[in-house]
Design a protein around this motif. Structure first.
Motif, mmCIF file in Angstrom:
data_model
loop_
_atom_site.group_PDB
_atom_site.id
_atom_site.type_symbol
_atom_site.label_atom_id
_atom_site.label_comp_id
_atom_site.label_asym_id
_atom_site.label_seq_id
_atom_site.Cartn_x
_atom_site.Cartn_y
_atom_site.Cartn_z
ATOM 1 N N THR A 183 -6.514 -6.899 -9.385
ATOM 2 C CA THR A 183 -6.545 -7.879 -10.465
ATOM 3 C C THR A 183 -5.134 -8.247 -10.910
ATOM 4 N N VAL A 184 -4.301 -7.244 -11.115
ATOM 5 C CA VAL A 184 -2.932 -7.465 -11.580
ATOM 6 C C VAL A 184 -2.156 -8.365 -10.625
ATOM 7 N N PHE A 185 -2.140 -7.986 -9.363
ATOM 8 C CA PHE A 185 -1.325 -8.745 -8.410
ATOM 9 C C PHE A 185 -1.955 -10.095 -8.073
ATOM 10 N N GLY A 186 -3.274 -10.169 -8.107
ATOM 11 C CA GLY A 186 -3.919 -11.461 -7.939
ATOM 12 C C GLY A 186 -3.576 -12.406 -9.076
ATOM 13 N N PHE A 187 -3.497 -11.866 -10.285
ATOM 14 C CA PHE A 187 -3.185 -12.672 -11.460
ATOM 15 C C PHE A 187 -1.806 -13.315 -11.352
ATOM 16 N N ILE A 188 -0.841 -12.605 -10.753
ATOM 17 C CA ILE A 188 0.506 -13.167 -10.643
ATOM 18 C C ILE A 188 0.718 -13.883 -9.307
ATOM 19 N N GLY A 189 -0.371 -14.090 -8.568
ATOM 20 C CA GLY A 189 -0.302 -14.957 -7.401
ATOM 21 C C GLY A 189 -0.139 -14.288 -6.061
ATOM 22 N N VAL A 190 -0.094 -12.955 -6.027
ATOM 23 C CA VAL A 190 0.099 -12.257 -4.755
ATOM 24 C C VAL A 190 -1.190 -12.303 -3.941
ATOM 25 N N THR A 191 -1.079 -12.817 -2.724
ATOM 26 C CA THR A 191 -2.230 -12.855 -1.821
ATOM 27 C C THR A 191 -2.037 -11.935 -0.612
ATOM 28 N N ASP A 192 -0.788 -11.591 -0.315
ATOM 29 C CA ASP A 192 -0.488 -10.684 0.800
ATOM 30 C C ASP A 192 -0.459 -9.264 0.242
ATOM 31 N N LEU A 193 -1.636 -8.684 0.094
ATOM 32 C CA LEU A 193 -1.805 -7.408 -0.596
ATOM 33 C C LEU A 193 -2.567 -6.437 0.292
ATOM 34 N N THR A 194 -1.964 -5.271 0.544
ATOM 35 C CA THR A 194 -2.565 -4.273 1.426
ATOM 36 C C THR A 194 -2.677 -2.944 0.699
ATOM 37 N N PHE A 195 -3.832 -2.291 0.837
ATOM 38 C CA PHE A 195 -4.022 -0.949 0.286
ATOM 39 C C PHE A 195 -4.208 0.038 1.431
ATOM 40 N N ILE A 196 -3.510 1.159 1.344
ATOM 41 C CA ILE A 196 -3.660 2.245 2.308
ATOM 42 C C ILE A 196 -4.202 3.446 1.541
ATOM 43 N N PRO A 197 -5.488 3.756 1.682
ATOM 44 C CA PRO A 197 -6.088 4.826 0.885
ATOM 45 C C PRO A 197 -6.023 6.194 1.562
ATOM 46 N N ALA A 198 -5.872 7.202 0.725
ATOM 47 C CA ALA A 198 -6.057 8.598 1.151
ATOM 48 C C ALA A 198 -7.070 9.180 0.165
ATOM 49 N N ASP A 199 -8.303 9.308 0.605
ATOM 50 C CA ASP A 199 -9.394 9.691 -0.294
ATOM 51 C C ASP A 199 -9.863 11.124 -0.053
ATOM 52 N N GLY A 200 -10.358 11.748 -1.113
ATOM 53 C CA GLY A 200 -10.925 13.088 -1.004
ATOM 54 C C GLY A 200 -9.900 14.193 -0.887
ATOM 55 N N ILE A 201 -8.699 13.963 -1.399
ATOM 56 C CA ILE A 201 -7.629 14.946 -1.167
ATOM 57 C C ILE A 201 -7.804 16.212 -2.008
ATOM 58 N N GLN A 202 -8.700 16.182 -2.999
ATOM 59 C CA GLN A 202 -8.974 17.383 -3.785
ATOM 60 C C GLN A 202 -10.283 18.063 -3.379
ATOM 61 N N VAL A 203 -10.944 17.510 -2.395
ATOM 62 C CA VAL A 203 -12.218 18.097 -1.964
ATOM 63 C C VAL A 203 -11.993 19.430 -1.262
ATOM 64 N N GLY A 204 -10.897 19.521 -0.546
ATOM 65 C CA GLY A 204 -10.557 20.750 0.173
ATOM 66 C C GLY A 204 -9.385 20.506 1.096
ATOM 67 N N PRO A 205 -8.763 21.576 1.592
ATOM 68 C CA PRO A 205 -7.581 21.427 2.449
ATOM 69 C C PRO A 205 -7.821 20.577 3.691
#
Length: 200
Positions: free
Chosen positions: A158-180
């Motif tokens: 929402t934030v970056f879309g509001f200021i006009g950014v369209t070239d937006l990439t997310f790299i997720p690392a999920d579940g890092i507290q589930v276990g080693p």
């Protein structure tokens, strides 16, 4: 290329988001060794949270003596963002949302007349030429069943879309507290994704 690298995790060397954001920067620098990199560690040197005095100063009012140093830091953060062609952010999830240090930075870059403006047709983003890459680390999993509890990626979109950014990439690392094992798998996958980013 001017590259702005932002980290917000308070965990130092133990941070997953810091490792992934560093890998993203390394990938981009390998593709363009002449890149000019500016680094801002929001945990080590946090910006002050927005107040009425800060907001008035940002809008051109006289800067009171008690916030002059904070105002200079805020203006420097805005200047770094405006000068950047590419912005890389390490954004961990804390208690379902982003760190307050990162929110304080966002409050300094969402500035009317600088990164957006209001028009008769509604708000218009002024930062559309930028590329933004966000390394997100989350302790759990936020698929369809838990999507309503995810307030990092959704907020930043929402934030970056509001200021006009369209070239937006997310790299997720999920579940890092589930276990080693989950942590290792998530970090490995995120680092691989960072290494496969397009160069420009």
């Amino acid at each position: 290329m001017n590259l702005l690298h932002i980290d917000a995790s308070v965990l130092g060397d133990h941070s997953v988001s810091r490792q992934v954001s560093a890998a993203v920067v390394a990938r981009l620098r390998a593709a363009d060794p002449t890149a000019n990199v500016t680094y801002r560690d929001l945990a080590a040197q946090p910006l002050s949270h927005l107040s009425g005095l800060h907001l008035a100063a940002a809008q051109g009012a006289a800067v009171p003596a008690q916030i002059q140093e904070e105002h200079r830091a805020a203006q420097a953060a805005l200047g770094e963002f405006l000068a950047a062609d590419v912005v890389v952010i390490g954004a961990p999830m804390y208690n379902f949302t982003l760190p307050t240090q990162l929110k304080a930075w966002i409050d300094r870059i969402l500035v009317a007349g600088k990164t957006f403006r209001y028009t008769a047709a509604g708000p218009e983003g002024l930062a559309g030429a930028k590329r933004v890459i966000v390394a997100v680390s989350r302790g759990g999993f936020y698929g369809e069943a838990n999507a309503a509890a995810e307030h990092v990626e959704t907020y930043l979109r929402t934030v970056f879309g509001f200021i006009g950014v369209t070239d937006l990439t997310f790299i997720p690392a999920d579940g890092i507290q589930v276990g080693p094992e989950h942590r290792e798998r998530a970090l490995k996958g995120a680092l691989e994704s960072a290494g496969q980013l397009r160069a420009a």
